[in-house]
Motif scaffolding. Structure first.
Motif, PDB file in Angstrom:
ATOM      1  N   ILE A 201       1.004  -1.199   0.029  1.00 26.28           N
ATOM      2  CA  ILE A 201       0.011   0.026   0.051  1.00 26.28           C
ATOM      3  C   ILE A 201       0.912   1.311  -0.118  1.00 26.28           C
ATOM      4  N   ILE A 202       2.033   1.283   0.829  1.00 29.46           N
ATOM      5  CA  ILE A 202       3.049   2.216   0.955  1.00 29.46           C
ATOM      6  C   ILE A 202       4.223   1.655   0.951  1.00 29.46           C
ATOM      7  N   GLU A 203       5.132   2.434   0.437  1.00 30.84           N
ATOM      8  CA  GLU A 203       6.498   2.047  -0.205  1.00 30.84           C
ATOM      9  C   GLU A 203       7.569   3.017   0.183  1.00 30.84           C
ATOM     10  N   GLY A 204       8.389   2.881   0.952  1.00 27.69           N
ATOM     11  CA  GLY A 204       9.387   4.223   1.219  1.00 27.69           C
ATOM     12  C   GLY A 204       9.192   5.204   1.451  1.00 27.69           C
ATOM     13  N   ILE A 205       8.069   5.690   2.108  1.00 25.99           N
ATOM     14  CA  ILE A 205       7.394   6.721   2.420  1.00 25.99           C
ATOM     15  C   ILE A 205       8.172   7.533   3.422  1.00 25.99           C
ATOM     16  N   SER A 206       8.699   8.748   3.178  1.00 21.65           N
ATOM     17  CA  SER A 206       9.568   9.566   4.108  1.00 21.65           C
ATOM     18  C   SER A 206       9.354  11.030   4.003  1.00 21.65           C
ATOM     19  N   PHE A 207       9.110  11.743   5.151  1.00 27.12           N
ATOM     20  CA  PHE A 207       8.790  13.108   5.068  1.00 27.12           C
ATOM     21  C   PHE A 207       9.000  13.694   6.395  1.00 27.12           C
ATOM     22  N   GLU A 208       9.013  15.197   6.356  1.00 30.31           N
ATOM     23  CA  GLU A 208       9.221  15.966   7.828  1.00 30.31           C
ATOM     24  C   GLU A 208       8.042  16.892   8.017  1.00 30.31           C
ATOM     25  N   VAL A 209       7.434  17.160   9.071  1.00 28.48           N
ATOM     26  CA  VAL A 209       6.771  18.161   9.538  1.00 28.48           C
ATOM     27  C   VAL A 209       7.249  19.067  10.427  1.00 28.48           C
ATOM     28  N   ARG A 210       7.568  20.444  10.162  1.00 28.13           N
ATOM     29  CA  ARG A 210       8.269  21.327  11.189  1.00 28.13           C
ATOM     30  C   ARG A 210       7.130  22.325  11.794  1.00 28.13           C
ATOM     31  N   LYS A 211       7.753  22.817  12.874  1.00 32.10           N
ATOM     32  CA  LYS A 211       7.041  23.746  13.667  1.00 32.10           C
ATOM     33  C   LYS A 211       6.520  24.989  12.854  1.00 32.10           C
ATOM     34  N   GLY A 212       5.181  25.197  12.989  1.00 33.82           N
ATOM     35  CA  GLY A 212       4.520  26.264  12.340  1.00 33.82           C
ATOM     36  C   GLY A 212       4.445  26.006  10.796  1.00 33.82           C
ATOM     37  N   GLU A 213       4.513  24.908  10.588  1.00 38.45           N
ATOM     38  CA  GLU A 213       4.460  24.657   8.755  1.00 38.45           C
ATOM     39  C   GLU A 213       3.115  23.859   8.516  1.00 38.45           C
ATOM     40  N   ILE A 214       2.502  24.430   7.495  1.00 41.14           N
ATOM     41  CA  ILE A 214       1.465  23.530   7.194  1.00 41.14           C
ATOM     42  C   ILE A 214       1.850  22.754   5.976  1.00 41.14           C
ATOM     43  N   MET A 215       1.808  21.380   6.024  1.00 46.94           N
ATOM     44  CA  MET A 215       2.239  20.450   5.070  1.00 46.94           C
ATOM     45  C   MET A 215       0.994  19.889   4.467  1.00 46.94           C
ATOM     46  N   ALA A 216       0.852  19.766   3.310  1.00 49.68           N
ATOM     47  CA  ALA A 216      -0.421  18.848   2.522  1.00 49.68           C
ATOM     48  C   ALA A 216       0.264  17.626   2.327  1.00 49.68           C
ATOM     49  N   ILE A 217      -0.479  16.554   2.631  1.00 51.10           N
ATOM     50  CA  ILE A 217      -0.285  15.102   2.036  1.00 51.10           C
ATOM     51  C   ILE A 217      -1.299  14.892   1.279  1.00 51.10           C
ATOM     52  N   LEU A 218      -1.146  14.661  -0.077  1.00 50.50           N
ATOM     53  CA  LEU A 218      -2.016  14.694  -1.219  1.00 50.50           C
ATOM     54  C   LEU A 218      -1.731  13.263  -2.069  1.00 50.50           C
ATOM     55  N   GLY A 219      -3.009  12.915  -2.519  1.00 56.34           N
ATOM     56  CA  GLY A 219      -2.936  11.790  -3.397  1.00 56.34           C
ATOM     57  C   GLY A 219      -4.403  11.319  -3.950  1.00 56.34           C
ATOM     58  N   PRO A 220      -4.592  10.435  -5.025  1.00 47.42           N
ATOM     59  CA  PRO A 220      -5.898  10.079  -5.363  1.00 47.42           C
ATOM     60  C   PRO A 220      -6.221   9.128  -4.482  1.00 47.42           C
ATOM     61  N   ASN A 221      -7.665   8.618  -4.223  1.00 53.21           N
ATOM     62  CA  ASN A 221      -8.163   7.692  -3.438  1.00 53.21           C
ATOM     63  C   ASN A 221      -7.329   6.486  -3.687  1.00 53.21           C
ATOM     64  N   GLY A 222      -7.066   5.909  -2.717  1.00 58.76           N
ATOM     65  CA  GLY A 222      -6.159   4.454  -2.634  1.00 58.76           C
ATOM     66  C   GLY A 222      -4.858   4.686  -2.923  1.00 58.76           C
ATOM     67  N   ALA A 223      -4.311   5.865  -2.608  1.00 58.12           N
ATOM     68  CA  ALA A 223      -2.909   6.037  -3.069  1.00 58.12           C
ATOM     69  C   ALA A 223      -1.863   5.877  -1.824  1.00 58.12           C
ATOM     70  N   GLY A 224      -2.565   5.649  -0.636  1.00 58.09           N
ATOM     71  CA  GLY A 224      -1.761   5.339   0.699  1.00 58.09           C
ATOM     72  C   GLY A 224      -1.664   6.563   1.688  1.00 58.09           C
ATOM     73  N   LYS A 225      -2.615   7.662   1.276  1.00 56.10           N
ATOM     74  CA  LYS A 225      -2.539   8.648   2.362  1.00 56.10           C
ATOM     75  C   LYS A 225      -3.271   8.442   3.946  1.00 56.10           C
ATOM     76  N   SER A 226      -4.320   7.669   3.799  1.00 58.50           N
ATOM     77  CA  SER A 226      -4.734   7.179   5.096  1.00 58.50           C
ATOM     78  C   SER A 226      -3.982   6.320   5.591  1.00 58.50           C
ATOM     79  N   THR A 227      -3.429   5.315   4.889  1.00 58.42           N
ATOM     80  CA  THR A 227      -2.348   4.168   5.643  1.00 58.42           C
ATOM     81  C   THR A 227      -1.304   4.982   6.320  1.00 58.42           C
ATOM     82  N   THR A 228      -0.807   5.988   5.764  1.00 59.50           N
ATOM     83  CA  THR A 228       0.295   6.793   6.218  1.00 59.50           C
ATOM     84  C   THR A 228      -0.208   7.500   7.422  1.00 59.50           C
ATOM     85  N   ILE A 229      -1.214   8.083   7.460  1.00 60.43           N
ATOM     86  CA  ILE A 229      -1.873   8.854   8.625  1.00 60.43           C
ATOM     87  C   ILE A 229      -2.013   8.004   9.785  1.00 60.43           C
ATOM     88  N   ARG A 230      -2.480   6.966   9.394  1.00 58.90           N
ATOM     89  CA  ARG A 230      -2.824   5.873  10.471  1.00 58.90           C
ATOM     90  C   ARG A 230      -1.595   5.188  11.116  1.00 58.90           C
TER      91      ARG A 230
END
Length: 310
Positions: free
Chosen positions: A19-48
């Motif tokens: 479902i997800i493969e090699g997902i890496s990122f950072e979220v910094r203080k005071g930053e708004i970062m969007a995690i995007l993708g079509p349905n089934g891309a793996g966003k919900s799996t990443t968040i969970r």
């Protein structure tokens, strides 16, 4: 800026399907970062996986200075896509219950609840049960519940869904204010216009893998070439012969001319032939919505083989 959340090499499979493969990122203080993708891309799996609802097969989630895998629940706020308030509970009691789950002082939680109810247009609703609220009102209550304990990291999954334009604007401004006050925000949404307005960084997943990771400026510079829209009766062959044109879309007297990268617009306009019929003309960059559609549908018309890593 200080890194609040670090995600390194997340992988997750279900029934031998990755479902997800090699997902890496950072979220910094005071930053708004969007995690995007079509349905089934793996966003919900990443968040969970970040929330500890799912356990990844591989990879690490780090929060602040805590040890690997330790997710301090009282430091994280979460607005899930599937709303889940108790319908027969009064608004104030519902929010105070959520605050209590985060070990937040009751007195302070009550003060903050009254403040946010007034701020979000729900003043006087504290004794109303959730089931008496409209869908938009209930969403505002759940949003208050996700921020009542002053989280350092706020995860918002489709926060604008079901809101009218006025409420969307209220949410947008509140999210931006939270970021200005230092909250790190990870936001998932299919409403690209809102993402483009408020997000600092974009992380896009397609088929479980990263395809974009960078600031909005990075993405625009890489993907968002200029397009010229001309209203007028012109032959398609003439439009295709214009300089530095990558492709042309034409319908009912309206032509959208996609220009090659690095075109200097004033110079390009001077090269337009006098024979070109122009009733109206406008030039802008393609939108984030168009970039999203191009990648999600594998059209590869925006920029062949492009990938952002910034």
């Amino acid at each position: 800026m200080e890194v609040v959340l670090s995600v390194e090499g997340l992988e997750k499979s279900f029934k031998n399907r990755k479902i997800i493969e090699g997902i890496s990122f950072e979220v910094r203080k005071g930053e708004i970062m969007a995690i995007l993708g079509p349905n089934g891309a793996g966003k919900s799996t990443t968040i969970r996986s970040i929330m500890g609802i799912l356990y990844p097969d591989e990879g690490v989630v780090k929060f602040h200075n805590h040890k690997e895998g330790q997710i301090p629940r009282n430091k994280i706020g979460y607005l899930p896509e599937e709303r889940g308030l108790y319908r027969n509970v009064k608004v104030m009691d519902m929010i105070l219950y959520l605050a209590e789950l985060k070990d937040y002082p009751v007195k302070k939680a009550k003060e903050r609840t009254l403040h946010y109810l007034k701020k979000l247009g729900l003043e006087g609703k504290e004794k109303v049960s959730v089931e008496e609220l409209s869908k938009g009102m209930a969403q505002k209550v759940q949003f208050i519940g996700s921020i009542i304990h002053e989280p350092e990291l706020l995860i918002l999954d489709e926060p604008f869904s079901g809101l009218d334009p006025v409420s969307q604007e209220v949410f947008k401004n509140e999210i931006k204010e939270l970021a200005r006050n230092g909250t790190a925000i990870l936001l998932s949404s299919h409403q690209m216009n809102m993402v483009e307005e408020i997000c600092d960084r974009l992380f896009m997943i397609h088929r479980g893998q990263k395809v974009i990771d960078g600031t909005l400026t990075d993405v625009k510079n890489e993907y968002a070439n200029f397009k010229c829209t001309i209203r007028g009766e012109n032959e398609l062959a003439l439009l295709k012969q214009l300089p530095r044109v990558s492709r042309v879309e034409q319908k009912d007297g309206l032509a959208i001319i996609h220009l090659a990268q690095d075109v200097i617009i004033p110079n390009w306009l001077r090269q337009l032939p006098e024979s070109l019929s122009i009733q109206e003309l406008s030039i802008d960059r393609i939108s984030l919505h168009e970039i999203f559609i191009d990648i999600a549908t594998d059209q590869h018309t925006v920029k062949e083989g492009a990938a952002i890593n910034a």
